[in-house]
Design a protein around this motif. Structure first.
Motif, PDB file in Angstrom:
ATOM      1  N   GLU A 185      -2.994 -19.478   8.162  1.00 10.76           N
ATOM      2  CA  GLU A 185      -2.601 -18.170   7.605  1.00 10.76           C
ATOM      3  C   GLU A 185      -3.254 -17.030   8.382  1.00 10.76           C
ATOM      4  OE1 GLU A 185      -2.667 -15.719   3.349  1.00 10.76           O
ATOM      5  OE2 GLU A 185      -3.455 -17.763   3.479  1.00 10.76           O
ATOM      6  N   SER A 186      -4.524 -17.204   8.756  1.00 11.89           N
ATOM      7  CA  SER A 186      -5.228 -16.185   9.531  1.00 11.89           C
ATOM      8  C   SER A 186      -4.584 -16.013  10.904  1.00 11.89           C
ATOM      9  CB  SER A 186      -6.698 -16.580   9.683  1.00 11.89           C
ATOM     10  OG  SER A 186      -7.379 -15.685  10.544  1.00 11.89           O
ATOM     11  N   ASN A 189      -1.355 -14.055  10.578  1.00 14.53           N
ATOM     12  CA  ASN A 189      -1.626 -12.629  10.385  1.00 14.53           C
ATOM     13  C   ASN A 189      -2.095 -11.973  11.682  1.00 14.53           C
ATOM     14  OD1 ASN A 189      -0.982 -12.842   7.667  1.00 14.53           O
ATOM     15  ND2 ASN A 189      -3.096 -13.204   7.035  1.00 14.53           N
TER      16      ASN A 189
END
Length: 215
Positions: A185-186, A189
């Motif tokens: 997820e990081s 992003n």
């Protein structure tokens, strides 16, 4: 070394714009650089006007005169003529030369400002461009690691059912998978942020495909 690693890692990427093409599009679409060119053009026009104040003015006259050898104007001979005339103001001097020097100095300053703006733009675009490549590579790495650990968890769960793996091994792999999912997820992003940065400095759409090849 870092760039070489990027090139090898991205050898199968979809072809898009290379760095040179991205920089060129940024030069065309960046308003700040366009303003620098406009100011430089105005400075060039000021130099030309200053030269005009110093140079003699060239004019061309056309006329007709009468040559009378008989004393009778009706029997005179008409002669047409054309002539160029150079005229120079008696007052053209120190003020005009100082004006020329000031105009040239201003032009040099604006040329330097434009060149500096171009260098800054190239540096910003290059940084954003490689930022996207690095973010894409990091995302691929995490995706690959996540997929491998998912497979490992499934294998351990199957082996645990038949008593060939301990429960602790399954739990350890599941914890590792949770950590990778957070990293995934990081990374996603980070890629979105990197693409937005590239879009801001180039005025290109954020989903523009870029090509990791430098040449």
């Amino acid at each position: 070394m870092l760039f070489g690693w990027i090139l090898l890692a991205n050898s199968g990427a979809v072809a898009g714009l290379d760095l040179e093409a991205v920089v060129q599009k940024a030069r065309v679409g960046t308003e700040a650089l366009a303003q620098r060119w406009s100011v430089e053009t105005q400075a060039q026009e000021s130099v030309e006007q200053a030269w005009g104040a110093l140079l003699p003015q060239l004019t061309f006259d056309v006329g007709r005169t009468t040559q009378d050898n008989s004393g009778n104007p009706l029997l005179g001979t008409y002669i047409q003529y054309g002539r160029f005339t150079l005229s120079q103001s008696l007052f053209a001097g120190t003020t005009e030369y100082f004006g020329m020097a000031a105009a040239k100095s201003q032009l040099r300053a604006q040329e330097q400002n434009r060149r500096q703006a171009e260098l800054t733009l190239v540096a910003d675009v290059s940084s954003a461009y490689f930022g996207v490549l690095l973010a894409e590579q990091r995302l691929r790495n995490v995706q690959n690691s996540t997929q491998l650990v998912k497979q490992r968890v499934l294998e351990l769960q199957q082996r645990a059912r038949i008593g060939q793996s301990r429960r602790g091994e399954v739990l350890s792999a599941q914890v590792q998978l949770l950590g990778l999912e957070a990293q995934l997820e990081s990374a996603q992003n980070s890629l979105v942020a990197a693409r937005e940065t590239l879009a801001q400095v180039t005025n290109l759409p954020s989903d523009t495909e870029i090509d990791p090849r430098l040449g």
